[in-house]
Design an enzyme around this catalytic site. Structure first.
Site, PDB file in Angstrom:
ATOM      1  CB  SER A   1       2.938  -7.214  -0.312  1.00 45.73           C
ATOM      2  OG  SER A   1       2.586  -7.146   1.125  1.00 45.73           O
ATOM      3  CB  ALA A   2       7.029 -10.065   2.644  1.00 43.67           C
TER       4      ALA A   2
ATOM      5  CB  CYS B   1     -18.344 -10.808   3.892  1.00 45.70           C
ATOM      6  SG  CYS B   1     -19.855 -11.586   3.221  1.00 45.70           S
TER       7      CYS B   1
ATOM      8  CB  THR C   1      -0.799  -0.008   1.252  1.00 43.06           C
ATOM      9  OG1 THR C   1      -1.905  -1.286   1.031  1.00 43.06           O
ATOM     10  CG2 THR C   1      -1.765   1.119   1.288  1.00 43.06           C
TER      11      THR C   1
END
Ligand code: PLP
Length: 512
Positions: A214-215, A339, A87
């Site tokens: 991203s890891a 959800c 992000t």
């Protein structure tokens, strides 16, 4: 041993089964990664910026990881910057380039199926004067290259297009996108988060300028990302402070996380070898589900998408109910809409590929991992079969219209509000509600009376479905889910909301 001595066995519950089919949300940390991280935590306490021995040792760990990430995507180590998450990587590029080009050039072209870390940032930039246009996609979410060609012009400084979609698994033709962008002197940012470890990536050959990673999507730790910035492409720091990461990202590096990311990337090539077995399991699952539910709609591309990702629409089925039923039997999958614990809106990706709000609310995502065994797929099919054959626990529904004063103030009604604090601030609770956020519910169970009629409410009626099934599985017999949630009730009974909402609310305190 006499049989009565074994009596106690009947009180033991069968070992609960856990089937994790949500690898696109996050992956478990692999053993090799964990070992590497533990070693770093134990032996490398020095600040990588320090000049003495322990600092140099940490700096070496940092540079080893940088090399490993670079190798996994065919970049040079000097082109890799570690960040706190993908992000941040996406934000850094979008904001830095907007500052760099505006007002000389004003336009970014993106796609409507990007991750929220891109879409929300673009909305923010739009409010600052950046012109943002979204290139249409086809039924499977592939960017229409002819449209891109038509939209791009001399005012465009960036084309932002993800490599693989997190919800449908659709893979974009990034080299073709980059070719079009380059012809018009525009730069390219590609969010490659979902692709690393699932399909080969070659940032250099594809001619892209920026890429985010991203890891935690490839069996590494959460809280560490990477940004690829092609040598010579404009980029200005997003975080200001120290001189870490070549002055491009201030802040002492999270060394154990970065080392874990490096270790995960070292295994990326091995992960790629799992692609075909995973795809075969996915085919088996799709086939089985089609037999159970012949009207099933598969939104993911059948052959050329990510090997592990399946987006499925079950017409006229509430995805929250499906999630709840699966959760109750130990199976974790996710929904693109309605959800999430924080957001009840239908997913923008599903809408962009042409699904109605109703179809989006009937859609779930299943994402397999490199270690998903065939028995998990067989078990999942059995649970689906049981559910559609009516062999599962039932939760009754209560419509917002039905929720009048007589029901609300009935002494047998126990209103349970499972929303998070932030949502409660947006919309007040039902009168006499007992508030326990979904995350804290397990620790509040003893305070909820089993003999009463439990009326479970959330913001939009999705999360409360899962909470209701959870309560049923814990022995609560009379449980109803408020369809449409508190916001649905507010819409139908504005007068009652004005008069009673927020009155006599009790906050349940989780047991220690
Ligand atoms: N981009 C895509 C496609 C993702 O799937 C995600 C995570 O779900 C992100 C970006 C954000 O990654 P992070 O959790 O590291 O911020």
């Amino acid at each position: 041993m006499e049989i009565q001595h074994l009596e106690f066995l009947k009180h033991l519950r069968p070992f609960p089964r856990h089937v994790y089919l949500d690898h696109n949300a996050t992956t478990p940390v692999s053993r090799r990664v964990r070992r590497k991280m533990n070693r770093v935590l134990k032996h490398c306490h020095g600040n990588p910026s320090a000049l003495y021995g322990s600092g140099r040792k940490s700096a070496a760990v940092l540079e080893e990881a940088r090399q490993q990430v670079a190798d996994a995507i065919h970049a040079e180590p000097g082109e890799i910057y570690f960040t706190g998450c993908a992000t941040e990587s996406n934000n850094a590029v979008l904001q830095s380039l907007s500052r760099h080009f505006y007002p000389g050039k004003k336009k970014i072209i993106s796609s409507p199926i990007e991750h929220p870390s891109v879409l929300r940032t673009l909305e923010f930039l739009q409010a600052q004067g950046i012109v943002v246009e979204y290139c249409p996609v086809d039924r499977h979410g592939r960017v229409r290259l002819d449209e891109l060609e038509r939209m791009i012009d001399g005012d465009t400084f960036l084309v932002c297009c993800m490599l693989a979609n997190n919800e449908t698994g659709t893979i974009q033709d990034i080299p073709a996108v980059a070719t079009i962008a380059r012809r018009h002197a525009a730069l390219v940012l590609s969010d490659c988060v979902q692709a690393l470890g699932k399909i080969p990536i070659d940032v250099r050959a594809w001619g892209i300028d920026y890429a985010s990673f991203s890891a935690h999507k490839l069996y590494g730790p959460k809280g560490v990302g990477a940004l690829y910035v092609r040598q010579g492409s404009p980029f200005a720091p997003f975080m200001h402070g120290g001189h870490q990461e070549g002055g491009m990202r201030a802040g002492t590096e999270s060394l154990h996380n970065i080392a874990g990311f490096g270790a995960a990337c070292r295994d990326a090539a091995k992960l790629l070898a799992h692609a075909e077995p995973i795809r075969a399991l996915k085919r088996q699952l799709t086939q089985g589900l089609k037999e159970i539910k012949p009207d099933l709609v598969v939104n993911s591309p059948e052959t050329d998408g990510l090997p592990n990702t399946l987006s499925l629409t079950f017409p006229n089925v509430n995805n929250a109910e499906l999630l709840a039923v699966l959760d109750q039997r130990g199976i974790a999958v996710s929904a693109g809409s309605a959800c999430s614990a924080h957001d009840d809106r239908p997913s923008s990706t599903l809408k962009a590929i042409g699904l109605s709000d109703q179809a989006a609310r009937a859609t779930i995502r299943i994402s397999l991992g490199c270690d998903t065994p065939a028995r998990d797929i067989r078990y999942t099919l059995k649970v689906f079969r049981d559910h559609f054959a009516g062999r599962t626990l039932l939760v009754s529904m209560i419509e917002p219209e039905q929720l009048n004063e007589a029901v609300l103030f009935n002494e047998n009604t126990y209103v349970l509000d499972v929303r998070s604090q932030s949502l409660r601030k947006k919309c007040k609770s039902l009168p006499n509600a007992h508030e326990a956020s979904f995350a804290a519910l397990e620790k509040c169970l003893r305070q909820i009376p089993k003999e009463k009629h439990i009326l479970v409410a959330c913001q939009g009626g999705g999360l409360s479905y899962i909470a209701s099934y959870y309560l049923r599985s814990k022995g609560f017999e009379l449980v109803s889910n408020l369809r449409g949630g508190v916001s649905g009730w507010k819409k139908r009974h504005g007068d009652l909301y004005q008069k009673y909402a927020g009155q006599n609310v009790t906050v349940l305190r989780p047991a220690k």
